[in-house]
Design an enzyme around this catalytic site. Sequence first.
Site, PDB file in Angstrom:
ATOM      1  N   THR A   1      -5.963  14.930  -2.686  1.00  0.00           N
ATOM      2  CA  THR A   1      -5.471  15.400  -1.253  1.00  0.00           C
ATOM      3  C   THR A   1      -4.749  15.058  -0.453  1.00  0.00           C
ATOM      4  O   THR A   1      -3.970  14.242  -0.847  1.00  0.00           O
ATOM      5  CB  THR A   1      -7.234  15.121   0.301  1.00  0.00           C
ATOM      6  OG1 THR A   1      -6.679  13.349   0.749  1.00  0.00           O
ATOM      7  CG2 THR A   1      -8.413  14.793  -0.088  1.00  0.00           C
TER       8      THR A   1
ATOM      9  N   ASP B   1      -7.136  14.812   6.347  1.00  0.00           N
ATOM     10  CA  ASP B   1      -6.913  13.325   7.352  1.00  0.00           C
ATOM     11  C   ASP B   1      -7.470  12.615   7.773  1.00  0.00           C
ATOM     12  O   ASP B   1      -8.893  13.624   7.863  1.00  0.00           O
ATOM     13  CB  ASP B   1      -6.233  14.340   9.162  1.00  0.00           C
ATOM     14  CG  ASP B   1      -5.401  13.069   9.477  1.00  0.00           C
ATOM     15  OD1 ASP B   1      -6.790  11.406   9.570  1.00  0.00           O
ATOM     16  OD2 ASP B   1      -4.984  13.025  10.772  1.00  0.00           O
TER      17      ASP B   1
ATOM     18  N   ASN C   1      -7.683   5.619  -1.357  1.00  0.00           N
ATOM     19  CA  ASN C   1      -6.572   5.766  -1.692  1.00  0.00           C
ATOM     20  C   ASN C   1      -5.586   5.643   0.117  1.00  0.00           C
ATOM     21  O   ASN C   1      -4.659   5.021   0.216  1.00  0.00           O
ATOM     22  CB  ASN C   1      -5.857   6.162  -2.641  1.00  0.00           C
ATOM     23  CG  ASN C   1      -4.330   5.837  -2.955  1.00  0.00           C
ATOM     24  OD1 ASN C   1      -3.936   4.983  -2.692  1.00  0.00           O
ATOM     25  ND2 ASN C   1      -3.554   6.939  -2.212  1.00  0.00           N
TER      26      ASN C   1
ATOM     27  N   SER D   1      -7.636  -1.881  -1.251  1.00  0.00           N
ATOM     28  CA  SER D   1      -7.144  -2.481  -0.674  1.00  0.00           C
ATOM     29  C   SER D   1      -6.299  -2.962  -0.647  1.00  0.00           C
ATOM     30  O   SER D   1      -5.219  -2.626  -1.288  1.00  0.00           O
ATOM     31  CB  SER D   1      -8.592  -3.552  -0.367  1.00  0.00           C
ATOM     32  OG  SER D   1      -8.827  -4.712   0.172  1.00  0.00           O
TER      33      SER D   1
ATOM     34  N   TYR E   1      -3.846  -4.909  10.218  1.00  0.00           N
ATOM     35  CA  TYR E   1      -3.649  -4.440   9.205  1.00  0.00           C
ATOM     36  C   TYR E   1      -4.912  -5.408   8.022  1.00  0.00           C
ATOM     37  O   TYR E   1      -5.836  -4.574   7.133  1.00  0.00           O
ATOM     38  CB  TYR E   1      -2.066  -4.294   8.363  1.00  0.00           C
ATOM     39  CG  TYR E   1      -2.498  -3.906   6.478  1.00  0.00           C
ATOM     40  CD1 TYR E   1      -2.854  -2.593   6.250  1.00  0.00           C
ATOM     41  CD2 TYR E   1      -2.648  -5.064   5.938  1.00  0.00           C
ATOM     42  CE1 TYR E   1      -2.458  -2.839   5.157  1.00  0.00           C
ATOM     43  CE2 TYR E   1      -2.730  -4.664   4.830  1.00  0.00           C
ATOM     44  CZ  TYR E   1      -2.735  -3.319   4.115  1.00  0.00           C
ATOM     45  OH  TYR E   1      -2.340  -3.012   2.463  1.00  0.00           O
TER      46      TYR E   1
ATOM     47  N   LYS F   1      -7.969  -4.020   6.565  1.00  0.00           N
ATOM     48  CA  LYS F   1      -8.674  -4.210   4.474  1.00  0.00           C
ATOM     49  C   LYS F   1      -9.990  -5.274   4.972  1.00  0.00           C
ATOM     50  O   LYS F   1     -10.855  -4.959   3.783  1.00  0.00           O
ATOM     51  CB  LYS F   1      -7.588  -5.126   4.282  1.00  0.00           C
ATOM     52  CG  LYS F   1      -6.364  -4.140   4.285  1.00  0.00           C
ATOM     53  CD  LYS F   1      -6.746  -2.745   3.001  1.00  0.00           C
ATOM     54  CE  LYS F   1      -5.386  -2.224   2.830  1.00  0.00           C
ATOM     55  NZ  LYS F   1      -6.340  -1.002   2.356  1.00  0.00           N
TER      56      LYS F   1
ATOM     57  N   THR G   1       6.661   0.841  -4.552  1.00  0.00           N
ATOM     58  CA  THR G   1       5.896   2.503  -3.759  1.00  0.00           C
ATOM     59  C   THR G   1       6.974   2.066  -2.407  1.00  0.00           C
ATOM     60  O   THR G   1       7.426   1.312  -2.254  1.00  0.00           O
ATOM     61  CB  THR G   1       3.869   2.534  -3.650  1.00  0.00           C
ATOM     62  OG1 THR G   1       4.442   1.222  -2.622  1.00  0.00           O
ATOM     63  CG2 THR G   1       3.638   1.916  -4.804  1.00  0.00           C
TER      64      THR G   1
END
Length: 277
Positions: free
Chosen positions: A33, A57, A84, A135, A149, A153, A184
């Site tokens: 996706t 989304d 992900n 995670s 955040y 998690k 990343t």
Amino acid sequence: MPQDTWFITGISSGFGRALTEQLLAAGHRVAGTVRGPGSAADLAAGYGDRLWVAELDVTDTPRVREVVDGAFAALGRVDVVVNNAGYGLFGAAEELTDDQIDRVLATNLTGSIQVARAALPHLRAQGGGRIIQISSYGGQATNPGASLYHAGKWGIEGFMDALAKEVAPFGIEVTIVEPGGARTEFRFGSLQTATPMPEYDGTPAAMTRGAGDRGRPSLGDPAKMAARIIESASRTPAPLRLVLGSDSHRFLTTALRERLAEIEPQAGTAASTDWTA
């Protein structure tokens, strides 16, 4: 490892992209996706019908169900479902807006929950499968300036930990991946930050304000991490937690030891509140 079919949210960048590239190169099929059209066009051009792509989304629950159902219908079987899609949100709790809070929890927590829920009827019907949740070490350890955040998690880790016990009778296994910092675009692309309040200048919460500094590269190699995630899918029983990165291992073991050091001495006072006849 046999040629499997994977469903992965968020394949346009980061771990989703690295996983997709490695899986396709190894001959597997991927249903992926993306948030925007065309962001996986180069992969589609190179791998044809072994890559199935849909726009999604994950905060849109009806669309989540439509896309997951469509992937299983189109591909016949999905062996591994990878949650992900997600992003970082940094700033002291007081600095964040209501919209920022609602959006990050809808994406990182509720979105992942709904993807898993949408996949479960299919996984049960086919007799098993694997759910992999991306995670972070931030699902067990915390830093000031990242409270929301961490909320997402820690929440998704609690959900997946319990889910693993619920679905084990159906041959469905769950792995929670806890990577450390990786090279990343997490810190330089999707990361959102709060508008700083001067009251927090110089406090521990201000440490996250430099997260987007490209002069401070992360330690982890996303390609190596993706390879470990793929390898874990063939392990039985599945590892409930997969720690990736020496920094992650250090942060996690320190946090868990500190937690035990605080809790273990309380055995007597905890027992003193038990009901007695």
